[in-house]
Scaffold this motif. Sequence first.
Motif: not given
Length: 573
Positions: A239-245, A271-274, A276-282
Amino acid sequence: MQSFKLIIVITLISIISCTSSKKEFATMLIHGGPIYTVDSIQPIVEAVAIKNNTIIFAGNFKEAEAFKNDQTQLIDLKGKTMTPGLIEGHGHFMSLGYNELNLDLINTTSYQDIIDAVAERVKTAKPGEWIIGRGWHQSKWDSMPKTMVKGFQTHNRLSEVSPNNPVYLKHASGHAGFANEKAMEIAGLHILAKEGIKRFDSKEGEVILDEFGRPTGIFNERAQSLIHRHIPEKTPETDIQAFELAVKACLRNGITSFHDAGIPRETIALYENMKQEGKLKTRIYAMLTGWDKELLNEWFDKGIMIDTANLLTIRSVKLNCDGALGSRGAWLLEPYSDRPGHFGHETLPMEFVEETALSGLKYGFQVCAHAIGDRANREILDRYEYALKKMPESALNHRFRIEHAQHLHPDDIPRFAELQVIPAMQAVHMSSDRPWAIDRLGKKRIKEGAYMWQDLLQTGVPIVNGTDVPVEPINPIASFYASVSRKTLKGTPENGYEPEQKMTREQALKSYTLDAAYGAFEEHIKGSISEGKLADFTVYNQDLMTVKENNILNTEVVMTIFDGEIVYQKKSK
């Protein structure tokens, strides 16, 4: 007199000092190329100044320089073109990511291409490992296999190249799937009698059988669950891999916001975790999946979630009400021209649409219903109208949507404006589907009701554009081109299909920016380059607003600015 002059001098110094201390300086100043603002007051400007993540000035370069200091980052476009950050108005974010992890069949042009792709994956797959893919579309193939049943291929050749690995390949639309013999064996379908399989055939789905009553490997609409339930669960790691891609794919395509059309509770948590980790760039505008009634009731109880950081907003519900035209699952008023007696599928009871529309108004949630066929569109408009009339006090700014609105009965076109329902339409579907859609609907229905962009716009409703990724590649340039040309991506026919329905370039850009923002209640913070709005921008290698039509598809995204930072820059060749 002397003391009076002294007072004046001190006062002037004080005023100048105060003015200077309040002066805003830009953290970034962009200039040097045409900047299309999608702001009706000043459609084109020379420069934009931003402070952190907010636009503080848009206008001529000379005035913009007043916002510059030693710390201001200067971006010289060097003749390149900039617009507001593009908004994907209807897509599937995690599927976009998983499409890059799994077999991507979007560019396959024959059954043989599928066979070859699976055979190649078998070489590296572990014994018994599932091979998953998506993107094939039989109506787009250059050649057809000898054996076809109800317009689809059969599993035999697929089973030959993968006898020990179960295979499931979703149709590009997502509304059908193709399984090999091993997958059907795991699902227990090899031991079912014809009558046993037939019990899964209903208005909600279909297992396509050959003349001997054996499953062909094609599972239409909700019948796909017969295979889905046996496919191993996704893992947190994948899931994390797919999210980042998916994030990377958005940014390299200039997409700074994404309307995610139907997500379950697990994805919300991701999405909430991403975030919090600053990975939600969209920026994600998420629609709750309507398949999970318990999830909907939980959110109705706790209310909408509007993120103060403008990264993750949840205030809408997605309902899947019919199938796709390619798989003949779209729900029609009259039978398919190329399959007499078949009307497609109602994949969700209309009673539930009515119930959800009423709940949406009561609790402040937007309802977004998938409808491709004219019957589905009419039925949904009827349910929306009933709810709006029953609760008029809650219907002042509902912004209910119909996702796709692909094929309409002419009588229903003006109803969108009358009911203030927003059509979220993916222009690139016309480009991909129109050459074969006429076989499904016939010339009259195509001419009067398919992909009716200009007719809808002229009634006064906005259109939210997009790609429905991974049904189509996320590339917004392709959808922009389809919007203004009504041609296939190969540039045919010469004048476009039903050219009277073309969008102007201004309408097409607005459908990807300000109108898409409106479709998410976000036009006050995004969608145009205006003072006070978020600093999200897309930069292109050429001026897509003036370049010749036959050169639009050569446009490339060369830079994406998100939240006031450069997050993607195309490498020079």
